[in-house]
Design an enzyme around this catalytic site. Structure first.
Site, short mmCIF file in Angstrom:
data_model
loop_
_atom_site.label_atom_id
_atom_site.label_comp_id
_atom_site.label_asym_id
_atom_site.label_seq_id
_atom_site.Cartn_x
_atom_site.Cartn_y
_atom_site.Cartn_z
N GLN A 188 -8.42 -8.04 -3.15
CA GLN A 188 -8.74 -6.98 -2.20
C GLN A 188 -10.16 -6.45 -2.47
O GLN A 188 -10.93 -6.20 -1.54
CB GLN A 188 -7.70 -5.86 -2.32
CG GLN A 188 -7.74 -4.85 -1.20
CD GLN A 188 -7.53 -5.44 0.17
OE1 GLN A 188 -6.56 -6.16 0.41
NE2 GLN A 188 -8.45 -5.18 1.09
N GLU B 286 -10.22 -5.64 10.21
CA GLU B 286 -9.70 -4.66 9.26
C GLU B 286 -10.16 -5.01 7.83
O GLU B 286 -9.99 -6.14 7.39
CB GLU B 286 -8.17 -4.63 9.31
CG GLU B 286 -7.59 -3.54 8.45
CD GLU B 286 -6.08 -3.42 8.58
OE1 GLU B 286 -5.40 -4.46 8.53
OE2 GLU B 286 -5.59 -2.28 8.74
N CYS C 234 -3.10 1.33 6.88
CA CYS C 234 -3.37 0.70 8.18
C CYS C 234 -3.76 1.76 9.20
O CYS C 234 -4.28 1.45 10.26
CB CYS C 234 -2.18 -0.13 8.64
SG CYS C 234 -0.69 0.80 8.80
N ASN D 13 0.80 -1.24 0.00
CA ASN D 13 0.00 0.00 0.00
C ASN D 13 0.83 1.28 0.00
O ASN D 13 0.33 2.34 -0.36
CB ASN D 13 -1.00 -0.01 1.16
CG ASN D 13 -0.34 -0.02 2.51
OD1 ASN D 13 0.75 -0.57 2.66
ND2 ASN D 13 -0.95 0.59 3.49
N GLU E 272 4.47 -4.38 12.16
CA GLU E 272 3.46 -3.33 12.04
C GLU E 272 2.29 -3.96 11.32
O GLU E 272 2.42 -4.33 10.15
CB GLU E 272 4.07 -2.16 11.23
CG GLU E 272 3.43 -0.85 11.50
CD GLU E 272 3.38 -0.55 12.97
OE1 GLU E 272 2.26 -0.56 13.51
OE2 GLU E 272 4.43 -0.34 13.60
N GLY F 251 2.42 -5.50 7.40
CA GLY F 251 1.47 -6.29 6.62
C GLY F 251 0.35 -6.79 7.51
O GLY F 251 0.01 -6.15 8.51
N LYS G 120 12.49 -7.72 0.60
CA LYS G 120 11.44 -8.38 -0.19
C LYS G 120 10.22 -7.45 -0.25
O LYS G 120 9.48 -7.31 0.71
CB LYS G 120 11.02 -9.70 0.46
CG LYS G 120 9.94 -10.42 -0.32
CD LYS G 120 9.01 -11.19 0.61
CE LYS G 120 7.72 -11.62 -0.07
NZ LYS G 120 6.94 -10.55 -0.68
N GLU H 274 9.05 2.52 14.60
CA GLU H 274 9.72 2.85 13.34
C GLU H 274 9.86 4.37 13.28
O GLU H 274 9.16 5.10 13.95
CB GLU H 274 8.87 2.39 12.16
CG GLU H 274 8.60 0.90 12.15
CD GLU H 274 8.02 0.45 10.83
OE1 GLU H 274 8.80 0.17 9.92
OE2 GLU H 274 6.79 0.35 10.71
C1 UN1 Z 1 0.30 7.17 6.98
O1 UN1 Z 1 -0.86 7.06 7.35
O2 UN1 Z 1 0.79 8.26 6.67
O3 UN1 Z 1 0.59 0.56 6.07
C2 UN1 Z 1 1.24 6.04 6.90
C3 UN1 Z 1 0.21 1.63 6.49
C4 UN1 Z 1 1.09 2.34 7.47
C5 UN1 Z 1 1.57 3.64 6.96
C6 UN1 Z 1 0.59 4.72 7.12
N1 UN1 Z 1 2.20 1.50 7.84
O4 UN1 Z 1 -0.84 2.12 6.11
#
Ligand code: UN1
Length: 476
Positions: free
Chosen positions: A326, A378, A279, A147, A245, A223, A170, A457
């Protein structure tokens, strides 16, 4: 065919991965060499061989490489943005902004390379000196999602290299284009052979080979929850360092005293921009009863005015969903929500355009209850649900009543509620009068509960994951 990068060499294979444009599935962006087990193991071996020398490299060399990469990414943001929009489907302005963010991240860590420092601490024993320093972890495996095809790789790769680690990267199979461009830029920026390796291929092959290989000292992953759990269990036997994450079910609370226009803007941006495939997306809109009906009408009206279409069309506000699987998942969740009693107030329909793509109009579900599946799982698409609540206390309870804890937002003009929410929200990131998605690149990013595992992060907090602390004692 675009080759992979192993041990400083560009390597091709007999068959490749096709990169399909989700705005126009007849458009094949390119074909990329597909790594199998053997190539992945070669990449790991190359990283392992290169790691010790890179760990001893000086800050100037790391700074220069990261700086050159950041400069080139910024200089090419229009072109790389077009590639990103074409392979992933976010609209061009969002894609260019993402490329810009990637460039800024490289420049941030270029500077951070020059700021590596430790502490000198007084020992409890007279005549003894104590130094606390940070050292690289070794070989870092990076597994990235589709994404954010360039920003997420950037915020994993740049700190990994900055702090002296060798990398096996990867990318997600859906978006090899941005990953390949990044590898090409890093290679030309002067990363020594083996310090950065790119392997493109299936999670079940390339990802699994990385998980099973003891030579990988640390894995940073973004992921799904299910894959995150596999990374964790595969890493445990080696006591490998992990940073995960995963998902979110982020609430945006809207209180009666909110500025209505601002709340609508936060909801529409947070829930639906980037096609809701973040996310950090505001997938639960938790709204107090005094403003509920006005808010729902205004959001529905805004959504009706947004054009869904080809990501590179200047008239488009919302691009396609990333792929067929998706799209099927998004439609499934809309159907499940309706079967559990939710009202589909707006959108949620397939849209036809001149090109064949995965176009779905942004869906607003109302009259939903916290326990419905739509509010617990989600979706990862342009789908948001509204939960009506009595007052702030109930809103706070509902916001926290989830297994996730990545981002949470509140729209209010009350300092009291804003401050209370910042303190009591069980999320890693809290936004007041801002969308839950769209974060700065120089401060910590991450969540709590089932959303994240391991240290943060981004920003200088990234050092926590990408280094190990050494405590040295000297009597001299
Ligand atoms: C954002 O909202 O600016 O996978 C970043 C994702 C998150 C990054 C979002 N790790 O959507």
């Amino acid at each position: 065919m675009k080759p992979m990068l192993i041990g400083g060499e560009w390597v091709t294979t007999s068959h490749g991965v096709e990169n399909i444009n989700p705005s126009d599935i007849s458009d094949v962006v390119d074909i990329y060499a597909q790594a199998g087990r053997a190539e992945t193991q070669q990449a790991i071996a190359a990283a392992q061989a290169a790691a010790p020398q890179w760990a001893l490299s000086g800050p100037q060399e790391r700074h220069d490489i990261l700086h050159r990469a950041g400069d080139e990414i910024l200089a090419r943001k229009q072109e790389l943005g077009e590639l990103l929009a074409r392979e992933e489907g976010k609209v061009l302005p969002e894609a260019i902004a993402e490329v810009q963010r990637a460039g800024q991240i490289f420049l941030f860590f270029a500077a951070e390379a020059l700021r590596q420092r430790g502490e000198i601490v007084a020992s409890v024993r007279p005549g003894v000196g104590v130094e606390v320093t940070r050292e690289p972890v070794g070989v870092v495996g990076i597994i990235a999602p589709w994404n954010f095809p360039i920003a997420i790789p950037a915020w994993k790769i740049a700190p990994a290299l900055c702090y002296g680690n060798a990398v096996v990267f990867k990318p997600a199979e859906l978006v090899p284009g941005s990953a390949w461009a990044l590898a090409d830029i890093l290679h030309r920026a002067g990363v020594p052979a083996g310090v950065f390796n790119l392997v493109i291929g299936a999670g079940s092959v390339v990802g699994q080979t990385m998980l099973d290989d003891e030579r990988i000292d640390a894995i940073t992953f973004t992921g799904s929850q299910a894959t995150g759990a596999r990374v964790a269990s595969a890493s445990l036997p080696f006591m490998r360092k992990i940073q995960l994450e995963m998902g979110g079910k982020n609430p945006l609370v809207v209180l009666d005293d909110a500025d209505l226009d601002l709340a609508v803007q936060c909801a529409v941006d947070g829930a639906f921009f980037s096609t809701g495939q973040r996310c950090t997306a505001s997938s639960r809109l938790v709204v107090t009863q005094g403003i509920h009906d006005r808010f729902v009408s205004a959001v529905a009206e805004r959504l009706a005015s947004l054009r869904v279409g080809h990501a590179l069309d200047a008239a488009t506000h919302i691009g396609p969903v990333a792929d067929a699987a998706q799209l099927a998942q998004d439609l499934d969740y809309i159907a499940i929500a309706r079967s559990q009693g939710a009202h589909l107030r707006q959108g949620g329909e397939l849209v036809r355009r001149e090109t064949e793509g995965y176009f779905l109009s942004p869906a607003l579900l109302t009259e939903t209850l916290p326990a419905m599946r739509i509010n617990c799982e989600e979706v990862f698409g342009p789908v948001a649900s509204v939960i009506r609540v009595r007052d702030y206390e109930e809103a706070l309870f509902v916001a926290n009543d989830t297994e996730f804890g990545l981002s949470a937002g509140i729209c209010t003009t009350s300092l009291k509620y804003a401050n209370d929410f910042k303190r009591k929200s069980q999320a890693g990131m809290v936004m007041v009068n801002l969308p839950t998605a769209g974060v700065d690149y120089h401060v910590p990013f991450g969540g709590r509960k089932a959303s994240s595992h391991g240290s943060r992060e981004q920003g200088s907090h990234a050092a926590e994951f990408f280094t190990i602390v050494k405590t040295a004692y000297t009597a001299a």
